[in-house]
Design a protein around this motif. Structure first.
Motif, PDB file in Angstrom:
ATOM      1  N   GLY A  23       0.983  -1.159   0.079  1.00 52.22           N
ATOM      2  CA  GLY A  23      -0.055  -0.045   0.105  1.00 52.22           C
ATOM      3  C   GLY A  23       0.983   1.136   0.129  1.00 52.22           C
ATOM      4  O   GLY A  23       0.487   2.324  -0.471  1.00 52.22           O
ATOM      5  N   TYR A  98      -3.565  -1.159   6.195  1.00 48.96           N
ATOM      6  CA  TYR A  98      -3.158  -0.790   4.884  1.00 48.96           C
ATOM      7  C   TYR A  98      -3.996   0.209   4.265  1.00 48.96           C
ATOM      8  O   TYR A  98      -5.308   0.436   4.621  1.00 48.96           O
ATOM      9  CB  TYR A  98      -3.229  -2.220   4.018  1.00 48.96           C
ATOM     10  N   THR A 100      -5.604   1.924   0.588  1.00 49.86           N
ATOM     11  CA  THR A 100      -6.359   1.339  -0.647  1.00 49.86           C
ATOM     12  C   THR A 100      -6.342   2.268  -1.763  1.00 49.86           C
ATOM     13  O   THR A 100      -6.701   1.849  -2.856  1.00 49.86           O
ATOM     14  CB  THR A 100      -7.680   0.920  -0.311  1.00 49.86           C
ATOM     15  N   SER A 215      -8.253   3.699   3.132  1.00 53.03           N
ATOM     16  CA  SER A 215      -7.592   2.585   4.078  1.00 53.03           C
ATOM     17  C   SER A 215      -8.428   1.707   4.852  1.00 53.03           C
ATOM     18  O   SER A 215      -9.565   2.000   4.518  1.00 53.03           O
ATOM     19  CB  SER A 215      -6.758   3.477   4.858  1.00 53.03           C
TER      20      SER A 215
END
Length: 326
Positions: A23, A98, A100, A215
């Motif tokens: 990411g 993470y 996105t 995220s």
């Protein structure tokens, strides 16, 4: 010049850390950024995975490999990692969460560069959790703790409003480097470093909210601090509430009462939680806690109303729900 330093703390995140680093690497920016990873002496293969990425991207990834876990010794590892940051801004993301959106950093930096008084930028996230009531993993929308302060449009918050908004996704936070130099002057024994950090940074300017999901926040996964939150421990929970109250008082004093009205209301919520844990229901009858109930609106008010005005009924409902789920 490095514009953003990504601050990533990881410990026993073997199943997740690769996706976290991917990411970071997928970010499309017109500026340079660095990835600072603090590997806190994991006992699984987390360090091996991090080392593979470090070898592939030596110009971008810089890692501290601990031989002894620092977090368990009370070290604020985020600040330890931040000490070596060269970026104008710090972006947070732990090794079990993470990003996105490949344009996340660019969007946040563009706003903050255009608004020098903004010291913190955050956005929406999805929550990924392993719920035993469902098969496998599920991803749900993140919702603010208090919708009275929530928004579906971009908006600004001062530190007090941000505290009443409740939890904000830590992995969404981008803030100006150099603002945490005096954080230790008041933070004390905070039970939630990210919560103290958002208050501190926002108090130096203001926070800006982007209503975009960029995220994913993993809640309750193995190796996550949030796993402990699901394990009920009355004595520990009492200590946690007391620590939050001390944190509110310390921040209020540190900022000379600039956000006293909001901080006092937040303090009331921790007092309510403390009285419930101690089963001191008589104390909840104080008119003082009317203000706690009033901070909620609409259907959201039912639960806090029952907690304060009918605590015995609330305890019974909680036990019944636990029995049904069990």
């Amino acid at each position: 010049m490095v514009m953003v330093s990504i601050d990533c703390i990881t410990y026993n995140h073997e199943p997740y850390i690769a996706k976290t680093i991917e990411g970071f690497l997928m970010q499309e920016t017109d500026f340079d950024f660095e990835i600072l990873i603090h590997e806190d002496a994991s006992t699984d293969r987390t360090a091996d995975i991090v080392r593979e990425y470090e070898e592939q991207h030596p110009d971008r990834i810089r890692v501290i490999y601990q031989t002894e876990n620092q977090y368990s010794q009370g070290v604020m590892v985020n600040l330890l990692n931040e000490e070596r940051a060269r970026g104008k801004y710090i972006a947070l993301c732990d090794g079990d969460d993470y990003w996105t959106d490949p344009h996340k950093l660019q969007k946040q930096v563009d706003y903050m560069e255009a608004h020098p008084d903004c010291t913190l930028c955050f956005h929406d996230a999805y929550v990924e959790t392993n719920d035993t009531l469902h098969t496998g993993w599920r991803v749900i929308p993140w919702m603010p703790e208090n919708r009275k302060y929530a928004s579906t449009e971009p908006r600004t918050y001062h530190a007090g409003e941000l505290q009443l908004l409740g939890f904000i996704p830590t992995m969404s936070m981008l803030y100006r480097n150099g603002l945490t130099d005096d954080l230790l002057d008041w933070i004390g024994d905070t039970p939630a470093f990210d919560g103290a950090l958002k208050l501190h940074v926002a108090s130096k300017g203001y926070a800006y909210y982007m209503p975009e999901v960029m995220s994913v926040y993993r809640f309750g996964v193995s190796g996550s601090v949030t796993t402990k939150w699901r394990q009920r421990n009355r004595e520990r929970d009492i200590e946690r509430m007391e620590a939050f109250i001390r944190m509110m008082d310390a921040f209020d004093s540190y900022t000379d009462g600039r956000f006293h009205q909001e901080i006092e209301i937040s303090r009331l919520s921790f007092e309510v939680g403390l009285h419930r844990l101690r089963r001191d229901f008589q104390a909840l009858k104080s008119p003082r806690y009317d203000r706690y109930v009033e901070r909620f609106v609409g259907r959201e008010r039912l639960r806090p109303y029952l907690m304060v005005r009918h605590p015995h009924l609330m305890e019974w409902l909680i036990r019944m729900r636990s029995f049904q789920l069990g």
